[in-house]
Design an enzyme around this catalytic site. Structure first.
Site, PDB file in Angstrom:
ATOM      1  N   GLY A   1      23.619 -11.341  76.361  1.00 41.11           N
ATOM      2  CA  GLY A   1      23.036 -12.232  75.372  1.00 41.11           C
ATOM      3  C   GLY A   1      23.852 -12.360  74.097  1.00 41.11           C
ATOM      4  O   GLY A   1      23.498 -13.128  73.203  1.00 41.11           O
ATOM      5  N   CYS A   2      24.951 -11.628  74.010  1.00 39.74           N
ATOM      6  CA  CYS A   2      25.782 -11.602  72.802  1.00 39.74           C
ATOM      7  C   CYS A   2      27.072 -12.379  73.050  1.00 39.74           C
ATOM      8  O   CYS A   2      27.815 -12.074  73.977  1.00 39.74           O
ATOM      9  CB  CYS A   2      26.102 -10.153  72.444  1.00 39.74           C
ATOM     10  SG  CYS A   2      27.338  -9.950  71.152  1.00 39.74           S
ATOM     11  N   SER A   3      27.352 -13.356  72.208  1.00 38.39           N
ATOM     12  CA  SER A   3      28.547 -14.186  72.411  1.00 38.39           C
ATOM     13  C   SER A   3      29.833 -13.380  72.246  1.00 38.39           C
ATOM     14  O   SER A   3      30.795 -13.591  72.997  1.00 38.39           O
ATOM     15  CB  SER A   3      28.544 -15.394  71.473  1.00 38.39           C
ATOM     16  OG  SER A   3      28.599 -14.978  70.127  1.00 38.39           O
TER      17      SER A   3
ATOM     18  N   ARG B   1      30.273 -11.479  75.441  1.00 39.06           N
ATOM     19  CA  ARG B   1      30.702 -12.380  76.525  1.00 39.06           C
ATOM     20  C   ARG B   1      32.175 -12.750  76.380  1.00 39.06           C
ATOM     21  O   ARG B   1      32.919 -12.792  77.367  1.00 39.06           O
ATOM     22  CB  ARG B   1      29.846 -13.646  76.552  1.00 39.06           C
ATOM     23  CG  ARG B   1      28.418 -13.419  77.029  1.00 39.06           C
ATOM     24  CD  ARG B   1      27.687 -14.727  77.307  1.00 39.06           C
ATOM     25  NE  ARG B   1      27.730 -15.679  76.225  1.00 39.06           N
ATOM     26  CZ  ARG B   1      26.844 -15.776  75.242  1.00 39.06           C
ATOM     27  NH1 ARG B   1      25.810 -14.940  75.202  1.00 39.06           N
ATOM     28  NH2 ARG B   1      26.954 -16.696  74.303  1.00 39.06           N
TER      29      ARG B   1
END
Length: 114
Positions: A10-12, A15
């Protein structure tokens, strides 16, 4: 080269760091979704020690109750126990390779250990 990323999908930033690692030819990558499988307090202590940071520096304060709980000023054992109990308190992503450990914020820090 072996690499392990403690990842939050959920964390850019997490990712982007994962994508950077996946682009490296020949890397043996292990992805640990730490919200589902949190590391032990001992593993976290080792990761922070190897990264040259304190558990307090590895504490996620944004969008958590860490400040209200007094964790930024707490002792290492208290911070580590809180992270194991509530893994959202772990700042991400952490990456470990044979060359060391980095808290990859920004994600380009991963290049220091690959």
């Amino acid at each position: 080269m072996k690499a392990t990323i403690w990842h939050n999908p959920g964390c850019s930033t997490s990712r982007k760091t994962l994508a950077m690692l996946q682009e490296i030819p020949g890397i043996d990558l292990t992805v640990v979704e730490y919200l589902k499988t949190p590391p032990s307090a001992e593993k976290l202590a080792q990761l922070y020690r190897d990264a040259g940071i304190t558990p307090q520096q590895g504490l996620r304060t944004r969008n958590t109750d860490a400040i209200e709980r007094g964790l930024p000023q707490a002792d290492d054992a208290t911070v580590l126990a809180a992270m194991v109990e509530t893994p959202v308190l772990i700042e991400r992503p952490l990456v470990e390779t044979d060359k060391g450990v980095r808290l990859c914020r920004p994600q380009e820090r991963v290049s220091e250990i690959i």
